[in-house]
Scaffold this motif. Structure first.
Motif, mmCIF file in Angstrom:
data_model
loop_
_atom_site.group_PDB
_atom_site.id
_atom_site.type_symbol
_atom_site.label_atom_id
_atom_site.label_comp_id
_atom_site.label_asym_id
_atom_site.label_seq_id
_atom_site.Cartn_x
_atom_site.Cartn_y
_atom_site.Cartn_z
ATOM 1 N N TYR A 137 79.081 39.677 23.202
ATOM 2 C CA TYR A 137 79.021 38.845 21.999
ATOM 3 C C TYR A 137 79.414 37.410 22.336
ATOM 4 N N ALA A 138 80.506 37.251 23.083
ATOM 5 C CA ALA A 138 80.953 35.907 23.467
ATOM 6 C C ALA A 138 79.870 35.194 24.266
ATOM 7 N N ARG A 139 79.250 35.914 25.168
ATOM 8 C CA ARG A 139 78.187 35.297 25.983
ATOM 9 C C ARG A 139 77.033 34.826 25.092
ATOM 10 N N ALA A 140 76.654 35.636 24.113
ATOM 11 C CA ALA A 140 75.563 35.255 23.212
ATOM 12 C C ALA A 140 75.929 34.015 22.403
ATOM 13 N N VAL A 141 77.182 33.918 21.973
ATOM 14 C CA VAL A 141 77.635 32.751 21.214
ATOM 15 C C VAL A 141 77.551 31.490 22.066
ATOM 16 N N PHE A 142 78.035 31.572 23.304
ATOM 17 C CA PHE A 142 78.010 30.394 24.176
ATOM 18 C C PHE A 142 76.594 30.011 24.581
ATOM 19 N N LEU A 143 75.743 30.987 24.819
ATOM 20 C CA LEU A 143 74.358 30.679 25.190
ATOM 21 C C LEU A 143 73.644 29.950 24.057
ATOM 22 N N ALA A 144 73.941 30.337 22.824
ATOM 23 C CA ALA A 144 73.307 29.685 21.679
ATOM 24 C C ALA A 144 73.879 28.291 21.440
ATOM 25 N N GLY A 145 75.187 28.145 21.620
ATOM 26 C CA GLY A 145 75.834 26.869 21.324
ATOM 27 C C GLY A 145 75.741 25.845 22.435
ATOM 28 N N TYR A 146 75.585 26.322 23.671
ATOM 29 C CA TYR A 146 75.559 25.405 24.821
ATOM 30 C C TYR A 146 74.376 25.747 25.731
ATOM 31 N N PRO A 147 73.153 25.575 25.249
ATOM 32 C CA PRO A 147 71.991 25.976 26.041
ATOM 33 C C PRO A 147 71.821 25.176 27.328
ATOM 34 N N GLY A 148 72.452 24.016 27.411
ATOM 35 C CA GLY A 148 72.306 23.189 28.601
ATOM 36 C C GLY A 148 73.261 23.514 29.720
ATOM 37 N N LEU A 149 74.212 24.426 29.488
ATOM 38 C CA LEU A 149 75.177 24.764 30.530
ATOM 39 C C LEU A 149 74.564 25.708 31.557
ATOM 40 N N SER A 150 75.070 25.616 32.775
ATOM 41 C CA SER A 150 74.611 26.525 33.825
ATOM 42 C C SER A 150 75.164 27.921 33.575
ATOM 43 N N ASP A 151 74.604 28.898 34.267
ATOM 44 C CA ASP A 151 75.092 30.274 34.136
ATOM 45 C C ASP A 151 76.563 30.354 34.526
ATOM 46 N N ALA A 152 76.944 29.621 35.568
ATOM 47 C CA ALA A 152 78.340 29.644 36.027
ATOM 48 C C ALA A 152 79.277 29.089 34.963
ATOM 49 N N GLU A 153 78.851 28.016 34.281
ATOM 50 C CA GLU A 153 79.697 27.427 33.234
ATOM 51 C C GLU A 153 79.804 28.360 32.036
ATOM 52 N N ILE A 154 78.706 29.022 31.698
ATOM 53 C CA ILE A 154 78.757 29.991 30.596
ATOM 54 C C ILE A 154 79.722 31.119 30.931
ATOM 55 N N GLU A 155 79.625 31.649 32.144
ATOM 56 C CA GLU A 155 80.505 32.750 32.543
ATOM 57 C C GLU A 155 81.956 32.308 32.588
ATOM 58 N N SER A 156 82.208 31.063 32.948
ATOM 59 C CA SER A 156 83.575 30.540 32.953
ATOM 60 C C SER A 156 84.146 30.519 31.541
ATOM 61 N N ARG A 157 83.339 30.122 30.581
ATOM 62 C CA ARG A 157 83.792 30.096 29.190
ATOM 63 C C ARG A 157 84.015 31.508 28.649
ATOM 64 N N VAL A 158 83.136 32.415 29.016
ATOM 65 C CA VAL A 158 83.302 33.812 28.585
ATOM 66 C C VAL A 158 84.602 34.381 29.161
ATOM 67 N N ALA A 159 84.846 34.131 30.448
ATOM 68 C CA ALA A 159 86.060 34.638 31.098
ATOM 69 C C ALA A 159 87.314 34.070 30.448
ATOM 70 N N ALA A 160 87.279 32.776 30.094
ATOM 71 C CA ALA A 160 88.436 32.155 29.450
ATOM 72 C C ALA A 160 88.692 32.774 28.086
ATOM 73 N N ARG A 161 87.620 33.076 27.353
ATOM 74 C CA ARG A 161 87.790 33.701 26.033
ATOM 75 C C ARG A 161 88.381 35.102 26.162
#
Length: 297
Positions: A137-161
């Motif tokens: 769910y967190a990954r889907a939220v970040f992918l929708a809100g930050y489509p310009g981020l790299s996969d690594a940046e998305i995963e970093s945000r998911v891990a922090a959450r």
């Protein structure tokens, strides 16, 4: 010494409160007082003084005035507090340790205080609260809100959450009360399978009495709160509120403003479904998503 500094030199925002804290520590130590000894004289707790000194929290003006009286600082801390509060519309508290890779900078202070709180009350009008989100769910939220981020940046945000959720490992602390809008459980974030998993996760936490869950139904045409809100209570410090908008957020600790937000939260709770009915609704919607995926219980 205090008179030699002009108000305009105090700085604003994070840097200003860090400077306030370092000066408070210097004056306190020069007076030969421990944090606890100063706290007793100004009618607060030693840990609260410690939070002032590290820049995590700011004192209310009356506390700053009492500090001036006890440290004989000629109004230095009162004037500095007034400048930092009234000289900037958005004053935040920050320490370098509060920032973690993967956390938005505007949320770093709130994340730090979240870990200190003994009770958290949250209203979520759009998404499931971060502390309750599953990885998918967190990954889907970040992918929708930050489509310009790299996969690594998305995963970093998911891990922090997910790391923030460590505060829920204790079976009883902090007390967590979540009121979520019905819209939150009906919006198909990430698809039916992600939503089924997410809602069953929330339901498990509610059944285990780890959280108190309420759903604000569609029938409540005009909610008392129009945006997300997190109220954090502490054993030895005033309540702090955090509100978030698109790619921005802010902490609030003005007593009158926090009291108004607490009243609005109480009204929201009063118009939400009771916990038992809320749990039943969440489980029913989760089952609907599971059926959509062709899953059987």
């Amino acid at each position: 010494m205090a008179n030699g500094r002009g108000a305009g030199k105090f700085g604003q925002g994070r840097a200003g409160w860090r400077f306030f804290g370092s000066e408070l520590k210097r004056w306190r130590e020069a007076a030969g007082l421990t944090q606890q000894e100063l706290a007793l004289r100004v009618f607060c707790s030693g840990s609260y003084i410690g939070q002032f000194e590290t820049g995590i929290r700011r004192p209310q003006p009356e506390v700053a005035q009492r500090i001036d009286e006890e440290l004989k600082s000629d109004g230095f801390f009162g004037r500095m507090c007034d400048e930092l509060i009234n000289g900037s519309l958005n004053v935040h508290y920050f320490t370098e340790s509060a920032y973690k890779k993967g956390l938005s900078e505007y949320f770093a202070e709130a994340a730090y205080l979240e870990g200190l709180a003994h009770a958290i009350r949250e209203y979520a009008p759009v998404f499931v609260p971060g502390l309750l989100q599953t990885e998918a769910y967190a990954r889907a939220v970040f992918l929708a809100g930050y489509p310009g981020l790299s996969d690594a940046e998305i995963e970093s945000r998911v891990a922090a959450r997910l790391e923030r959720q460590g505060i829920l490992e204790d079976p009883t602390k902090p007390l967590l009360w979540a009121v979520i809008d019905e819209n939150t459980i009906r919006r198909k974030v990430g698809g039916a399978s992600v939503m089924s998993e997410q809602l069953m996760h929330v339901a498990r936490l509610a059944r285990a009495r780890r959280i108190t869950l309420q759903v604000l139904p569609f029938e409540v045409a005009v909610p008392a709160l129009s945006g997300s809100l997190k109220l954090m209570a502490f054993a030895d410090a005033p309540v702090v509120a955090y509100s978030e908008a698109a790619h921005s957020g802010g902490l609030m600790d003005d007593p009158a403003r926090v009291a108004a937000l607490e009243r609005a939260y109480d009204l929201t709770m009063a118009t939400a479904l009771p916990p038992a009915a809320s749990l039943e609704l969440v489980q029913s919607v989760a089952a609907g998503y599971a059926s959509e995926c062709g899953w059987t219980s």
